[in-house]
Design a protein around this motif. Sequence first.
Motif, PDB file in Angstrom:
ATOM      1  N   ASP A 185       0.731  -1.214  -0.167  1.00 58.82           N
ATOM      2  CA  ASP A 185       0.125  -0.351   0.269  1.00 58.82           C
ATOM      3  C   ASP A 185       1.130   1.162   0.180  1.00 58.82           C
ATOM      4  O   ASP A 185       1.942   1.280   0.989  1.00 58.82           O
ATOM      5  N   ALA A 186       0.387   2.289  -0.331  1.00 61.05           N
ATOM      6  CA  ALA A 186       0.684   3.323  -0.319  1.00 61.05           C
ATOM      7  C   ALA A 186       1.697   4.193   0.623  1.00 61.05           C
ATOM      8  O   ALA A 186       2.512   4.652   0.818  1.00 61.05           O
ATOM      9  N   ILE A 187       0.750   4.119   1.722  1.00 70.39           N
ATOM     10  CA  ILE A 187       0.978   4.342   3.460  1.00 70.39           C
ATOM     11  C   ILE A 187       1.597   3.711   4.349  1.00 70.39           C
ATOM     12  O   ILE A 187       2.770   3.905   4.602  1.00 70.39           O
ATOM     13  N   GLU A 188       0.734   2.398   4.045  1.00 72.60           N
ATOM     14  CA  GLU A 188       1.636   1.215   5.676  1.00 72.60           C
ATOM     15  C   GLU A 188       1.446  -0.192   4.080  1.00 72.60           C
ATOM     16  O   GLU A 188       0.603  -0.651   3.350  1.00 72.60           O
ATOM     17  N   ARG A 243       0.170 -10.366  12.020  1.00 79.55           N
ATOM     18  CA  ARG A 243       0.540  -9.330  10.901  1.00 79.55           C
ATOM     19  C   ARG A 243       0.348  -8.392  11.182  1.00 79.55           C
ATOM     20  O   ARG A 243       0.113  -8.017  13.102  1.00 79.55           O
ATOM     21  N   PHE A 244       1.200  -7.432  10.936  1.00 77.79           N
ATOM     22  CA  PHE A 244       1.552  -6.439  11.687  1.00 77.79           C
ATOM     23  C   PHE A 244       1.763  -5.311  10.203  1.00 77.79           C
ATOM     24  O   PHE A 244       1.497  -5.515   9.353  1.00 77.79           O
ATOM     25  N   LYS A 245       1.730  -4.142  10.334  1.00 76.14           N
ATOM     26  CA  LYS A 245       2.259  -3.058   9.934  1.00 76.14           C
ATOM     27  C   LYS A 245       3.503  -2.070   9.920  1.00 76.14           C
ATOM     28  O   LYS A 245       3.477  -1.123  10.802  1.00 76.14           O
ATOM     29  N   VAL A 246       3.887  -1.726   8.505  1.00 74.06           N
ATOM     30  CA  VAL A 246       4.925  -0.915   8.360  1.00 74.06           C
ATOM     31  C   VAL A 246       5.343   0.130   7.164  1.00 74.06           C
ATOM     32  O   VAL A 246       4.069  -0.323   6.317  1.00 74.06           O
ATOM     33  N   LYS A 247       5.219   1.574   7.508  1.00 73.26           N
ATOM     34  CA  LYS A 247       5.654   2.103   6.776  1.00 73.26           C
ATOM     35  C   LYS A 247       7.071   2.273   5.573  1.00 73.26           C
ATOM     36  O   LYS A 247       7.546   2.128   6.012  1.00 73.26           O
TER      37      LYS A 247
END
Length: 282
Positions: free
Chosen positions: A106-109, A134-138
């Motif tokens: 994704d563009a943000i995360e 599951r986790f999110k990073v920039k």
Amino acid sequence: MKKRMCCLIAGFFIAIMGGNAQEIKLKIPATSLGQQIEQDFGLGVISVKYYRPNTMGRKIYNGMEPYGVVWRTGANNATVIKFSDTIKIEGHIILPGSYSLFTIPDAIEFTIILNKNIDQWGAYKYDQKQDLLRFKVKPVNLPARVETFTIQFADVHQEDCLLQINWENTGVNLHLTADVDNRIMANIQEAMKGEKKPYYIAALWCYHHNRNLPQALSWIEEANKPEKKTYNRKYWLAVLQLKNGDKKSAVISANEGLKLALAENNAEYIRLNNEVLKEASK
């Protein structure tokens, strides 16, 4: 007669070529070549097996790899990452084992996924129920375009490093940590109960981690008690004496270490002992 002989020879070669054609196994390189990387980390090893597509002029993210869709993070088989020891990724505890590595760009995360099913082609049979985490990073913008999809380790230290996922103009950095110091100290205390006590390596560990320095000094003093004197042990005795504020003793030990190093013409420890003497003179 000549015509018959020519026919026989032609038939012979056809038979040979036909036999060889059955025996030859055709092997061609994959469009996206595989790579396996391995990194010592903490008290174990991390390995990654993945396949490396090229951009070939294509738009990758939000193009060939759409935003919001689970991606195999590479090509061909799903990318597999293996841990031989417990670590943390972005603060999340990961136990030893092998996991497939998926991402959702994704563009943000970017969503990072570790999945327990490692035997799968692409993400076609991806099952979210098998997710371990599951986790999110920039993501970050890379300073230079990366043609070939790359996973690599960077800024590697004993207790932390980065696992980087780089392609086209986008990079994803995953921060990995390992609890090494506390475990090593516990192992040292246990080893000290045995007959062969690891005085030397225990003292060096404490010095490099700036902990228990008085204890480290007593350990390196014990390591220097055997009759055979060595320039490296004398050097580390001087270093820890200096670290504990005893400049006078540090000078004596460094001079002894320097004498031993000169006798064996060891340039490295000649330099190191001289550095201690210089520091102790301040």
